[in-house]
Write a protein that holds these residues in place. Structure first.
Motif, mmCIF file in Angstrom:
data_model
loop_
_atom_site.group_PDB
_atom_site.id
_atom_site.type_symbol
_atom_site.label_atom_id
_atom_site.label_comp_id
_atom_site.label_asym_id
_atom_site.label_seq_id
_atom_site.Cartn_x
_atom_site.Cartn_y
_atom_site.Cartn_z
ATOM 1 N N GLN A 1 0.840 -1.188 0.000
ATOM 2 C CA GLN A 1 0.000 0.000 0.000
ATOM 3 C C GLN A 1 0.883 1.249 0.000
ATOM 4 O O GLN A 1 1.977 1.248 0.554
ATOM 5 C CB GLN A 1 -0.902 0.005 1.246
ATOM 6 C CG GLN A 1 -1.832 -1.186 1.324
ATOM 7 C CD GLN A 1 -2.853 -1.191 0.207
ATOM 8 O OE1 GLN A 1 -3.231 -0.128 -0.268
ATOM 9 N NE2 GLN A 1 -3.277 -2.355 -0.208
ATOM 10 N N LYS A 2 0.393 2.325 -0.591
ATOM 11 C CA LYS A 2 1.174 3.552 -0.658
ATOM 12 C C LYS A 2 0.336 4.712 -0.165
ATOM 13 O O LYS A 2 -0.871 4.739 -0.294
ATOM 14 C CB LYS A 2 1.643 3.818 -2.092
ATOM 15 C CG LYS A 2 2.549 2.714 -2.627
ATOM 16 C CD LYS A 2 2.989 3.004 -4.032
ATOM 17 C CE LYS A 2 3.864 1.884 -4.568
ATOM 18 N NZ LYS A 2 4.291 2.123 -5.943
ATOM 19 N N LEU A 24 -2.334 4.351 -7.456
ATOM 20 C CA LEU A 24 -2.028 4.391 -6.025
ATOM 21 C C LEU A 24 -3.310 4.389 -5.206
ATOM 22 O O LEU A 24 -4.296 5.033 -5.575
ATOM 23 C CB LEU A 24 -1.214 5.650 -5.684
ATOM 24 C CG LEU A 24 0.138 5.793 -6.378
ATOM 25 C CD1 LEU A 24 0.758 7.139 -6.028
ATOM 26 C CD2 LEU A 24 1.077 4.671 -5.984
ATOM 27 N N GLU A 233 15.072 10.411 2.702
ATOM 28 C CA GLU A 233 14.172 9.262 2.630
ATOM 29 C C GLU A 233 13.104 9.287 3.724
ATOM 30 O O GLU A 233 12.212 8.437 3.743
ATOM 31 C CB GLU A 233 14.990 7.969 2.749
ATOM 32 C CG GLU A 233 16.055 7.821 1.671
ATOM 33 C CD GLU A 233 17.012 6.669 1.957
ATOM 34 O OE1 GLU A 233 16.892 6.070 3.055
ATOM 35 O OE2 GLU A 233 17.856 6.376 1.103
ATOM 36 N N ALA A 236 9.186 9.505 2.689
ATOM 37 C CA ALA A 236 8.684 8.273 2.068
ATOM 38 C C ALA A 236 8.575 7.148 3.087
ATOM 39 O O ALA A 236 7.589 6.396 3.101
ATOM 40 C CB ALA A 236 9.600 7.860 0.914
ATOM 41 N N ILE A 237 9.560 7.045 3.966
ATOM 42 C CA ILE A 237 9.547 5.985 4.982
ATOM 43 C C ILE A 237 8.395 6.198 5.956
ATOM 44 O O ILE A 237 7.653 5.271 6.291
ATOM 45 C CB ILE A 237 10.890 5.947 5.738
ATOM 46 C CG1 ILE A 237 12.008 5.470 4.804
ATOM 47 C CG2 ILE A 237 10.796 5.032 6.964
ATOM 48 C CD1 ILE A 237 13.391 5.545 5.414
ATOM 49 N N ALA A 239 5.577 7.901 5.532
ATOM 50 C CA ALA A 239 4.278 7.718 4.893
ATOM 51 C C ALA A 239 3.958 6.239 4.710
ATOM 52 O O ALA A 239 2.830 5.785 4.944
ATOM 53 C CB ALA A 239 4.271 8.429 3.532
ATOM 54 N N THR A 240 4.964 5.471 4.303
ATOM 55 C CA THR A 240 4.770 4.032 4.135
ATOM 56 C C THR A 240 4.458 3.364 5.468
ATOM 57 O O THR A 240 3.578 2.495 5.567
ATOM 58 C CB THR A 240 6.041 3.396 3.534
ATOM 59 O OG1 THR A 240 6.349 4.050 2.300
ATOM 60 C CG2 THR A 240 5.838 1.920 3.273
ATOM 61 N N TYR A 241 5.151 3.793 6.496
ATOM 62 C CA TYR A 241 4.951 3.235 7.834
ATOM 63 C C TYR A 241 3.521 3.489 8.317
ATOM 64 O O TYR A 241 2.856 2.588 8.845
ATOM 65 C CB TYR A 241 5.956 3.885 8.777
ATOM 66 C CG TYR A 241 5.990 3.301 10.170
ATOM 67 C CD1 TYR A 241 6.700 2.136 10.438
ATOM 68 C CD2 TYR A 241 5.325 3.928 11.215
ATOM 69 C CE1 TYR A 241 6.743 1.608 11.705
ATOM 70 C CE2 TYR A 241 5.367 3.412 12.488
ATOM 71 C CZ TYR A 241 6.076 2.246 12.734
ATOM 72 O OH TYR A 241 6.106 1.735 13.991
ATOM 73 N N ALA A 243 0.937 3.956 6.480
ATOM 74 C CA ALA A 243 0.026 3.135 5.680
ATOM 75 C C ALA A 243 -0.109 1.740 6.285
ATOM 76 O O ALA A 243 -1.201 1.163 6.330
ATOM 77 C CB ALA A 243 0.542 3.042 4.235
ATOM 78 N N TYR A 244 0.999 1.183 6.779
ATOM 79 C CA TYR A 244 0.959 -0.124 7.432
ATOM 80 C C TYR A 244 0.092 -0.076 8.693
ATOM 81 O O TYR A 244 -0.679 -0.988 8.974
ATOM 82 C CB TYR A 244 2.370 -0.584 7.793
ATOM 83 C CG TYR A 244 3.068 -1.338 6.686
ATOM 84 C CD1 TYR A 244 2.723 -2.643 6.376
ATOM 85 C CD2 TYR A 244 4.077 -0.729 5.950
ATOM 86 C CE1 TYR A 244 3.368 -3.333 5.363
ATOM 87 C CE2 TYR A 244 4.733 -1.409 4.935
ATOM 88 C CZ TYR A 244 4.362 -2.717 4.643
ATOM 89 O OH TYR A 244 5.002 -3.390 3.630
#
Length: 322
Positions: A1-2, A24, A233, A236-237, A239-241, A243-244
């Motif tokens: 997921q993003k 996305l 980074e 991006a890190i 935002a991804t985190y 999402a999880y």
């Protein structure tokens, strides 16, 4: 997921549509400093816990400053947000463009009102952007355009000192936002443990020098201590985190983010004024109840206009939401 981190000022629906077209799945929209804050909250070493971190995010078109606290329990608390939605790398380019045009006119004896056509300005802006980036690596460069105006060539040599003087007003704006963020967070600059520079424009040497001087640090490496995540980074890190977390992945549930409202939200009241319902820097989630009276007898409906901004004297000067 993003997940996409963007500014929440306008174009929310357009952003979601663009993400959908790109394949996305947008779970939530957050600003970049908040995403970076989440990334730094991932640090598990004991040296990072219970720290105050200032995130300085200078991108291409916007500037954000966030002050956050990471507690001993690993809770990331956003204490204050400041910035300028009309300040970014492009503004530095524009300052350099205007300087070059003025120098060109003076060198060639042109009247100050001489109009440089749009094509010429676009060519110059591209050259200025390239020069700005080069000056982050080398100390001097040249801006050259053949046949820039009336068959006359433009050739200007510029160094870092020149660039710093030309953009001095923009650097001062950046520092002013930092001071406001600290004031809103009720922290002194000595209480900030780490300063994280995020965004392409934060690579400008003067930005680093300014932050080193203001926070009384030894050098660039002394701005950030004991943080393993690379600043480029971090967004991006983070935002991804997040999402999880939103998707309910159990192994990530140990991190808690306490975000705040970046800009006040209110409604227009009688007289065209703004009555703030959700104040700036309020913790999210936030609830509030207010009682309003009708404007005239037997009124049975009302049109509520919601705005985002700080101008309480004139609601229409703020950003209209709905």
């Amino acid at each position: 997921q993003k997940i996409i981190g963007v500014k929440l000022y306008k174009g929310l629906t357009i952003t979601k549509d663009a993400a959908k077209a790109a394949g996305l799945n947008v779970l939530r929209i957050i600003n970049e400093p908040t995403a970076a804050a989440i990334a730094f909250g991932l640090q598990k070493n004991n040296t990072l816990k219970d720290k105050n971190v200032l995130i300085f995010d200078l991108g291409g078109g916007t500037f954000d400053v966030s002050v956050l606290n990471i507690t001993n329990e690993g809770i990331v608390i956003i204490k204050a947000i400041s910035g300028d939605t009309h300040l970014g790398g492009e503004d530095f380019d524009n300052q350099l463009v205007q300087f070059c045009i003025n120098e060109f006119k003076n060198t060639n004896g042109l009247d100050e009102n001489t109009n440089i056509n749009e094509r010429g300005r676009i060519r110059l802006k591209n050259k200025c952007e390239k020069a700005k980036k080069l000056l982050s690596i080398i100390k001097e460069t040249s801006i050259e355009i053949e046949g820039f105006y009336d068959q006359k060539d433009l050739n200007i040599i510029i160094n870092r000192e020149n660039f710093n003087d030309i953009c001095d007003c923009l650097f001062k704006k950046c520092l002013s936002c930092v001071k406001i963020a600290l004031e809103n967070a009720k922290l002194k600059k000595e209480e900030i443990d780490d300063i994280v520079l995020v965004g392409g424009s934060s690579r400008i040497p003067k930005i680093k020098e300014m932050m080193i001087e203001y926070f009384n640090r030894k050098d660039e490496n002394d701005l950030v201590r004991n943080i393993s995540i690379h600043p480029d980074e971090a967004v991006a890190i983070g935002a991804t985190y997040l999402a999880y977390i939103i998707k309910g992945n159990i192994q990530f549930e140990s991190t808690i983010l306490l975000d705040i409202v970046g800009i006040s939200i209110g409604i227009e009241i009688y007289g065209g004024k703004l009555d703030i319902i959700i104040p700036k820097d309020a913790n999210i989630p936030f609830s509030c109840t207010k009682i309003f009276t009708t404007s005239y007898d037997n009124q049975n409906s009302i049109n509520i206009k919601v705005y985002q901004g700080e101008n309480i004297n004139n609601a229409s000067d703020n950003h209209f939401l709905k």
